[in-house]
Design a protein around this motif. Structure first.
Motif, PDB file in Angstrom:
ATOM      1  N   HIS A  45      25.506  33.518  27.805  1.00  0.00           N
ATOM      2  CA  HIS A  45      24.866  34.767  27.006  1.00  0.00           C
ATOM      3  C   HIS A  45      25.861  34.779  25.656  1.00  0.00           C
ATOM      4  O   HIS A  45      25.570  34.215  24.667  1.00  0.00           O
ATOM      5  N   GLU A  46      26.887  34.109  26.359  1.00  0.00           N
ATOM      6  CA  GLU A  46      28.231  33.509  24.808  1.00  0.00           C
ATOM      7  C   GLU A  46      28.042  32.624  24.113  1.00  0.00           C
ATOM      8  O   GLU A  46      28.144  32.352  22.705  1.00  0.00           O
ATOM      9  N   LEU A  47      27.320  31.722  24.674  1.00  0.00           N
ATOM     10  CA  LEU A  47      26.323  30.575  24.264  1.00  0.00           C
ATOM     11  C   LEU A  47      25.818  30.547  23.259  1.00  0.00           C
ATOM     12  O   LEU A  47      25.811  29.627  22.485  1.00  0.00           O
ATOM     13  N   TYR A  48      24.673  31.444  23.347  1.00  0.00           N
ATOM     14  CA  TYR A  48      23.745  31.137  23.164  1.00  0.00           C
ATOM     15  C   TYR A  48      24.068  32.472  21.853  1.00  0.00           C
ATOM     16  O   TYR A  48      23.763  32.145  20.851  1.00  0.00           O
ATOM     17  N   MET A  49      25.314  33.803  21.569  1.00  0.00           N
ATOM     18  CA  MET A  49      25.241  34.207  20.755  1.00  0.00           C
ATOM     19  C   MET A  49      25.396  33.281  19.638  1.00  0.00           C
ATOM     20  O   MET A  49      25.626  33.232  18.283  1.00  0.00           O
TER      21      MET A  49
END
Length: 162
Positions: A45-49
């Motif tokens: 999720h952090e990577l996506y954001m």
């Protein structure tokens, strides 16, 4: 007959105790697996954001180079040479910002256009170290803060300040 009954009851009690112990062990293993999966999901999720914010910046016609110029950073080290680290390196190439080296705990297995050091190696002076391993920023900052005399910032900070 009493002996046979006691033997059967002992066997049943032993099986019940074994079933309970097995359930507890399986439950612990299952809980650990669930937590590992949740941690993996948080990392993704952090990577996506981060990539979403980076794309927004690019769609506005900006680059991350602006952040470094605005803050007077001319030489950079990148901590973490996975997807975000590689993209940051690519974005800074051809600009006035020089990536002097990268740092990664898997330095031996990384092939890049820049020297990749292990975190325990001696590091040349740079203006800033950018940590692209967003999920582990706090522990990486703590580890590096005694070794270097420059700011250590998260790529996330850059992405939301451009």
């Amino acid at each position: 007959m009493k002996r046979g009954l006691i033997g059967v009851l002992s066997a049943v009690a032993g099986m019940a105790a074994g079933a309970v112990a097995g359930s507890v062990t399986a439950g612990t293993a299952s809980s650990k697996k669930i937590e590992e999966m949740a941690e993996g999901q948080r990392k993704v999720h952090e990577l996506y954001m981060a990539f979403d914010q980076w794309l927004r910046i690019r769609q506005e016609g900006k680059t991350l180079v602006e952040y470094f110029v605005k803050n007077g950073y001319k030489t950079v080290a990148i901590y973490g040479m996975k997807e975000l680290g590689e993209r940051l390196h690519d974005e800074l190439q051809g600009s006035d910002i020089t990536v002097k080296y990268a740092i990664d705990k898997n330095a031996d297995s990384i092939y890049a256009d820049v020297d990749v050091l292990m975190p325990d190696e001696k590091m040349d002076l740079v203006d800033v170290i950018v940590v692209t391993a967003l999920y582990y920023f706090d522990e990486i900052e703590e580890m590096l803060s005694d070794k270097v005399d420059c700011p250590i910032i998260s790529l996330e900070e850059i992405l939301y300040e451009v």
